[in-house]
Scaffold this motif. Structure first.
Motif, PDB file in Angstrom:
ATOM      1  N   TRP A   1     107.372  60.245 -44.656  1.00  0.00           N
ATOM      2  CA  TRP A   1     106.825  61.496 -43.564  1.00  0.00           C
ATOM      3  C   TRP A   1     107.373  61.332 -42.103  1.00  0.00           C
ATOM      4  O   TRP A   1     107.923  62.181 -41.600  1.00  0.00           O
ATOM      5  CB  TRP A   1     105.501  61.505 -43.807  1.00  0.00           C
TER       6      TRP A   1
ATOM      7  N   GLU B   1     110.857  70.292 -41.282  1.00  0.00           N
ATOM      8  CA  GLU B   1     109.572  70.823 -41.851  1.00  0.00           C
ATOM      9  C   GLU B   1     109.085  69.864 -43.069  1.00  0.00           C
ATOM     10  O   GLU B   1     110.181  69.448 -43.503  1.00  0.00           O
ATOM     11  CB  GLU B   1     110.005  72.327 -42.247  1.00  0.00           C
ATOM     12  N   ARG B   2     108.212  69.698 -43.242  1.00  0.00           N
ATOM     13  CA  ARG B   2     107.673  68.938 -44.145  1.00  0.00           C
ATOM     14  C   ARG B   2     106.049  69.184 -44.811  1.00  0.00           C
ATOM     15  O   ARG B   2     105.380  69.878 -44.213  1.00  0.00           O
ATOM     16  CB  ARG B   2     107.253  67.420 -43.632  1.00  0.00           C
TER      17      ARG B   2
ATOM     18  N   THR C   1     100.164  61.997 -36.373  1.00  0.00           N
ATOM     19  CA  THR C   1      99.516  62.700 -37.645  1.00  0.00           C
ATOM     20  C   THR C   1      99.728  61.621 -38.884  1.00  0.00           C
ATOM     21  O   THR C   1      99.086  61.772 -39.808  1.00  0.00           O
ATOM     22  CB  THR C   1     100.384  63.871 -37.945  1.00  0.00           C
TER      23      THR C   1
ATOM     24  N   ALA D   1      99.187  68.476 -46.154  1.00  0.00           N
ATOM     25  CA  ALA D   1      99.694  68.577 -44.485  1.00  0.00           C
ATOM     26  C   ALA D   1     100.797  69.470 -44.688  1.00  0.00           C
ATOM     27  O   ALA D   1     101.787  69.348 -45.617  1.00  0.00           O
ATOM     28  CB  ALA D   1     100.208  67.279 -44.078  1.00  0.00           C
ATOM     29  N   TYR D   2     101.178  70.365 -43.718  1.00  0.00           N
ATOM     30  CA  TYR D   2     102.263  70.935 -43.567  1.00  0.00           C
ATOM     31  C   TYR D   2     102.754  71.112 -42.242  1.00  0.00           C
ATOM     32  O   TYR D   2     101.879  71.351 -41.098  1.00  0.00           O
ATOM     33  CB  TYR D   2     101.743  72.468 -44.111  1.00  0.00           C
ATOM     34  N   PHE D   3     103.662  70.450 -42.076  1.00  0.00           N
ATOM     35  CA  PHE D   3     104.272  70.240 -40.594  1.00  0.00           C
ATOM     36  C   PHE D   3     105.468  71.587 -40.419  1.00  0.00           C
ATOM     37  O   PHE D   3     106.464  71.550 -41.337  1.00  0.00           O
ATOM     38  CB  PHE D   3     104.889  69.008 -40.155  1.00  0.00           C
ATOM     39  N   LYS D   4     105.147  72.196 -39.454  1.00  0.00           N
ATOM     40  CA  LYS D   4     106.339  73.229 -39.359  1.00  0.00           C
ATOM     41  C   LYS D   4     106.340  73.564 -37.766  1.00  0.00           C
ATOM     42  O   LYS D   4     105.216  73.756 -36.941  1.00  0.00           O
ATOM     43  CB  LYS D   4     105.882  74.614 -40.053  1.00  0.00           C
TER      44      LYS D   4
ATOM     45  N   LYS E   1     103.811  71.981 -35.276  1.00  0.00           N
ATOM     46  CA  LYS E   1     102.149  72.038 -35.487  1.00  0.00           C
ATOM     47  C   LYS E   1     102.307  71.513 -36.742  1.00  0.00           C
ATOM     48  O   LYS E   1     102.938  71.686 -37.937  1.00  0.00           O
ATOM     49  CB  LYS E   1     101.798  73.461 -35.327  1.00  0.00           C
ATOM     50  N   THR E   2     100.888  70.954 -37.077  1.00  0.00           N
ATOM     51  CA  THR E   2     100.737  70.461 -38.428  1.00  0.00           C
ATOM     52  C   THR E   2      99.134  71.077 -38.789  1.00  0.00           C
ATOM     53  O   THR E   2      98.255  70.679 -38.082  1.00  0.00           O
ATOM     54  CB  THR E   2     100.322  68.711 -38.513  1.00  0.00           C
TER      55      THR E   2
ATOM     56  N   LEU F   1      96.371  70.083 -41.669  1.00  0.00           N
ATOM     57  CA  LEU F   1      95.991  69.224 -42.564  1.00  0.00           C
ATOM     58  C   LEU F   1      94.632  69.404 -43.068  1.00  0.00           C
ATOM     59  O   LEU F   1      93.965  69.799 -42.331  1.00  0.00           O
ATOM     60  CB  LEU F   1      96.617  67.896 -42.183  1.00  0.00           C
TER      61      LEU F   1
END
Ligand SMILES: C=C(O[C@H]1C=CC=C(C(=O)O)[C@@H]1O)C(=O)O
Length: 380
Positions: free
Chosen positions: A17, A24-25, A162, A180-183, A186-187, A189
């Motif tokens: 991560w 983007e993750r 994070t 969790a969604y990072f884009k 911003k995250t 979670l």
């Protein structure tokens, strides 16, 4: 689409991560099969009707309402994405999947940071007004249940780490789905106990999850009994069972409703009922049919949603919305994005809500939302 794979040995999968810091993750931990999947770097975005069955995994999210105006939710939700890299951890084995170029993932130290923060939870007056408005609508019998929520702003003294928040969420919430969604910096979670729908071949499984009591170290068994026998909570829960079963019966002849059980989390117990049957529709179709259940919206849904839109002052964005992961066969799971927060730099917008019925009490419901908020607070 063929991914290549290699075994890796990282002390902590969150190194993966962290490696893709700017990309983007997405992260999804499923406690039912102890599988952690992390995807990084967008490879493909799928159109509505497009077939994604050949990709190793796809991540899919929807906003709670069809559209959002609040800029902090901009570009979040309502899409299905495949990633270039995946790290899958299962039974102590970590496998790195890559689409074209292999990457070397450095074995990083993932530490738990303690964040110092200020929390503006002085919103009881606002809650009282929201509760009164919703209670009036319930009393006038337009709806029998509405799930209302709060947005609690937490300002940290430093940027939020994070990895540390995720490490804490994973360690402290063993019966929850960690996501969790990072884009775009911003995250979003959280650690949710709520499964919207799950598909394994032609098995379609949904769960009613509603009805809550605080855990009590001294007599937890008594708390469970109290919850199982509490009329308000049973009523609130039954509304969810009935609605899910009704929707399923429109497509499935034999819908099975298990008996009501207790789901125990770190701080709370919930009532939970499994409802299932066999059908060949896609998982996305099932998400559209079931979202939002009365555990997150209310009953009847269209009326409850109108009420939420009218009286809640914040926008829900991905809070309580469907978030899911599907494999190359189209099997997978969608959870509801509760016990969650949107993190922007040093700001944490945490979300917490609860179902209101005619026997609900304003202060008790507020306290319940504070108890649900602990999931996020304790991860900081
Ligand atoms: C809406 C939330 O919880 C739902 C899930 C389980 C129990 C609930 C309840 O007892 O009110 C809520 O329906 C939330 O955590 O924000």
């Amino acid at each position: 689409m063929k991914y290549q794979k290699t075994e890796v040995k990282l002390d902590n999968s969150l190194s993966f991560w962290k490696h893709f810091d700017k990309e983007e993750r997405v992260l999804f931990y499923n406690p039912l099969n102890n599988e952690l999947i992390i995807g990084a770097k967008r490879l493909k975005t799928f159109g509505q009707e497009e077939n994604y069955n050949n990709y190793l995994y796809v991540f899919s999210s929807r906003t709670f309402f069809d559209s959002v105006k609040d800029q902090k939710w901009a570009e979040f939700g309502n899409e299905t994405v495949a990633f270039e890299y995946y790290l899958v951890e299962k039974k102590g084995k970590q496998t790195l999947y890559y689409f074209e170029d292999l990457v070397e993932i450095e074995n990083l130290k993932i530490k738990s940071n303690e964040h110092f923060y200020n929390i503006s939870a002085d919103d009881y007056e606002e809650w009282k007004e929201l509760f009164a408005n919703v209670y009036y609508e319930i009393s006038s019998r337009k709806v029998n249940k509405v799930v209302i929520s709060r947005e609690v702003k937490i300002v940290c003294e430093t940027l939020v780490n994070t990895e540390s928040v995720l490490k804490n969420l994973l360690e402290k919430n063993q019966n929850s789905f960690i996501f969790a969604y990072f884009k775009n910096g911003k995250t979003f979670l959280g650690a949710t106990p709520e499964i919207l729908v799950q598909k394994e071949k032609d098995n379609i499984i949904s769960y009613a999850l509603a009805g809550t009591i605080l855990r009590n170290d001294e007599d937890d068994e008594l708390q469970k009994m109290m919850l199982l026998n509490d009329r308000k909570n049973r009523y609130e829960h039954q509304i969810v069972i009935d609605k899910i079963a009704d929707v399923m019966k429109q497509y499935i002849r034999d819908v099975i409703i298990d008996e009501i059980k207790i789901l125990t989390l770190k701080n709370l117990h919930h009532l939970q009922t499994r409802i299932y049957g066999k059908d060949n529709s896609t998982l996305s179709e099932w998400v559209t049919r079931l979202h939002p259940t009365p555990a997150l919206g209310g009953n009847p849904a269209y009326k409850a949603l109108e009420i939420i839109k009218k009286y809640e002052k914040h926008e829900r964005g991905l809070y309580a919305a469907p978030i899911g992961i599907m494999d190359e066969n189209g099997d997978g799971i969608f959870v509801a994005g509760i016990r969650s927060a949107l993190i922007c730099k040093n700001m944490v917008f945490a979300y917490t809500g609860g179902g209101i019925v005619d026997k609900s009490e304003c202060e008790a419901e507020y306290i319940e939302t504070n108890n649900k908020l602990k999931t996020i607070i304790e991860s900081l």
